[in-house]
Design an enzyme around this catalytic site. Sequence first.
Site, PDB file in Angstrom:
ATOM      1  N   CYS A 335       0.783  -1.233   0.000  1.00  0.00           N
ATOM      2  CA  CYS A 335       0.000   0.000   0.000  1.00  0.00           C
ATOM      3  C   CYS A 335       0.822   1.295   0.000  1.00  0.00           C
ATOM      4  CB  CYS A 335      -0.965   0.018   1.177  1.00  0.00           C
ATOM      5  SG  CYS A 335      -1.506  -1.586   1.745  1.00  0.00           S
ATOM      6  N   ARG A 364       5.873 -11.512   5.662  1.00  0.00           N
ATOM      7  CA  ARG A 364       5.325 -11.260   6.995  1.00  0.00           C
ATOM      8  C   ARG A 364       5.801 -12.349   7.929  1.00  0.00           C
ATOM      9  NH1 ARG A 364      -0.875  -9.706   5.320  1.00  0.00           N
ATOM     10  NH2 ARG A 364      -0.273  -8.035   3.901  1.00  0.00           N
ATOM     11  N   GLN A 382       0.637 -11.042  -3.168  1.00  0.00           N
ATOM     12  CA  GLN A 382      -0.758 -10.595  -3.105  1.00  0.00           C
ATOM     13  C   GLN A 382      -1.197 -10.165  -4.493  1.00  0.00           C
ATOM     14  OE1 GLN A 382      -0.266  -7.405  -0.134  1.00  0.00           O
ATOM     15  NE2 GLN A 382      -1.945  -8.413   0.954  1.00  0.00           N
ATOM     16  N   ASP A 384      -2.800  -7.624  -5.464  1.00  0.00           N
ATOM     17  CA  ASP A 384      -3.162  -6.397  -4.778  1.00  0.00           C
ATOM     18  C   ASP A 384      -3.599  -5.327  -5.767  1.00  0.00           C
ATOM     19  OD1 ASP A 384      -3.476  -4.929  -2.539  1.00  0.00           O
ATOM     20  OD2 ASP A 384      -1.352  -4.784  -2.032  1.00  0.00           O
ATOM     21  N   HIS A 386      -5.027  -0.918  -5.542  1.00  0.00           N
ATOM     22  CA  HIS A 386      -5.569   0.203  -4.779  1.00  0.00           C
ATOM     23  C   HIS A 386      -6.331   1.099  -5.730  1.00  0.00           C
ATOM     24  CE1 HIS A 386      -2.295  -1.285  -2.228  1.00  0.00           C
ATOM     25  NE2 HIS A 386      -3.184  -1.068  -1.283  1.00  0.00           N
ATOM     26  N   LYS A 466     -15.365  -2.727   5.517  1.00  0.00           N
ATOM     27  CA  LYS A 466     -14.876  -3.635   4.488  1.00  0.00           C
ATOM     28  C   LYS A 466     -15.913  -4.675   4.095  1.00  0.00           C
ATOM     29  CE  LYS A 466     -12.929  -6.949   7.686  1.00  0.00           C
ATOM     30  NZ  LYS A 466     -11.901  -7.926   7.973  1.00  0.00           N
ATOM     31  N   HIS A 512      -8.393  -0.605  -0.667  1.00  0.00           N
ATOM     32  CA  HIS A 512      -7.465  -1.733  -0.834  1.00  0.00           C
ATOM     33  C   HIS A 512      -8.307  -2.917  -1.266  1.00  0.00           C
ATOM     34  CE1 HIS A 512      -4.552   0.140   2.097  1.00  0.00           C
ATOM     35  NE2 HIS A 512      -5.675   0.605   2.575  1.00  0.00           N
TER      36      HIS A 512
HETATM   37 ZN   LIG Z   1      -3.361  -1.982   0.486  1.00  0.00          ZN
END
Ligand SMILES: [Zn+2]
Length: 645
Positions: A335, A364, A382, A384, A386, A466, A512
């Site tokens: 992010c 992680r 991910q 991912d 945004h 979310k 996200h």
């Molecule tokens: Zn994010």
Amino acid sequence: MPIITLPDGSERRFDEPVSVADVAADIGPGLAKAALAGRVDGRLVDTDFVIDTDTKLAIVTARDDDGIEIIRHSTAHLLAQAVKQLYPEAQVTIGPVIEDGFYYDFAFERTFTPEDLESIENRMEELASADVPVTREVMDRDAAVDYFRRLGEEYKAEIIASIPANEQISIYGQGDWKDLCRGPHVPSTGHLRAFKLTKVAGAYWRGDSRNEMLQRIYGTAWPDKKALKAYLHRLEEAEKRDHRRIGQELDLFSIQEGAGGGLVFWHPRGARIRRVMEDYWRDRHIDAGYELLYTPHIALETLWQTSGHTDFYRESMYTPMVEDEQLYQLKPMNCPFHVLVYQDRLRSYRELPIRWAELGTVYRHEMSGALHGLMRVRGFTQDDAHVFCREEQIADEVMGVLDLTLSMLRDFGFERFEVNLSTKPEKAVGSDEIWDKATIALRAALDAKGLEYVLDEGGGAFYGPKIDVKIEDAIGRSWQCSTIQLDFNLPERFQMEYVAEDGERRRPIMIHRALLGSLERFFGVLIEHYAGRFPAWLAPVQAVVLNITDRQANYANQVAQSLKNQGFRVETDLRNEKIGFKIREHTLQRVPYLLVVGDREMEAGTVAVRSRGGEDLGSMALDGFVERLSADLAKRGRSAIATEE
Ligand SMILES: [Zn+2]
Ligand SMILES: [Zn+2]
């Protein structure tokens, strides 16, 4: 004297204090028998809890999720009681409820054997059918420490000693056995009718690898035998589908202890599947109006201070590394990097919404005991993205993400979804006004898509509401993969802005979202969902050409080459082995199509096609097979070609 209001709104008046069991009996004998606990003003209590003031009460039975949890918890106690009767030298520690069951950790000089489990289970059955009442007593902390120390239960004493001295300790007893517990518990052991011990594993005391190893006995418990049987069947199916085993059988991936736990190595066949997943993912995102980003794997620690991760995410982050007297941090999330790209220049309202996607690999830290195949790892990619947008664009953007999510998940072969909407928790950033607006927008998006959802009031992250989407796999298990998360925090922390139509500077909303979650975990789910029988779209090898004798070797090569030239993933097996043996082997490798060529096929210029299900599809010209395979590929993971897009 107490007026008790039941969940249906009806009231019952009593002349003197009553227990939960009394109220259940007052309602009816069936409920009196089924009552496991009570919920008094929202708090779970035992059936002998006495009510002396006006209150709301719900009787908890095995039909209740709380009831099932109480059964599992009480069965953990039953397990400990049985172990202590059979192996008095074992020491008890803790026994929590987990998904579908419970475990209990014991300190014992040797590993419990399958025979031990059998005798423990038999003893549990005996204790259950004796229908021993379960009783609760309260002790001072120090008295409780003394009690367990006298019994030689050092672990239990240590746990209790860590509770503040002024707290009262509740102890539950059944027959000769007592355990520290917050409760509540079933009223008597006769309520425990359907349980099974499933396995033994090692576990460190307090989860710390510097401590001694304990024996963890796992078990499952259900309200009745039928539910237990259904669960055990599901467990057996899950075992057969275990992605770690299939991953090894099909040579898809490995975890290399020499490199460290939780780090995934994609072998060539797994990498082929990953490439299909990635190409598909990128194409779908570009079609949906996203741009792709690539960002680094490390960044200055100061960036993670600005983003707040060093405060609220520290435990999941690797220790920073020093370079040129500066600290660098391996990224746990993508992010802040996308925010930096946004910040690279001043943005105008005309550019919004901005949709940026990245297959971003993050690291992680997970406890080694928590690692599990591809499902729980330390390094993962991910899928991912945004979205940066204006407040009034939230609903449209979320609808777009939902469309993309469901369509992609359907392409991967999932048909059933469970959607959750989580709203503002007690501790949160951002004004009530923005939370309200955003929550209304999320609801509007879900309603517009006609999606049923479960509301998780107060279950949102501190930075925004979310939507989570869970998928149901082929054996009815659900997996949470997709999440769409609004964020009022990062734009604030990074002072993100855009120039609005009126020339004012405004903060964008950040969304996200990850649709598959991570490629590694989603791959694990796919392996288990398909039990390794991937649709041709994903299969690492779509067809194998098998010759019957050496005479057809050249022809087999020509067939394979022609298919490869058309872009299919095809191999040959020209080994001098019996055709039956070769067919068996490739069937075990779950190859969708086996193309057998003998003299007859060679002369006619055809292939004899078998499916991996053992179906004989007959001889056909190569073009005919190509047509069939192409039709298969067009379906992707669905049972039919998609029509809704
Ligand atoms: Zn994010
Ligand atoms: Zn308990």
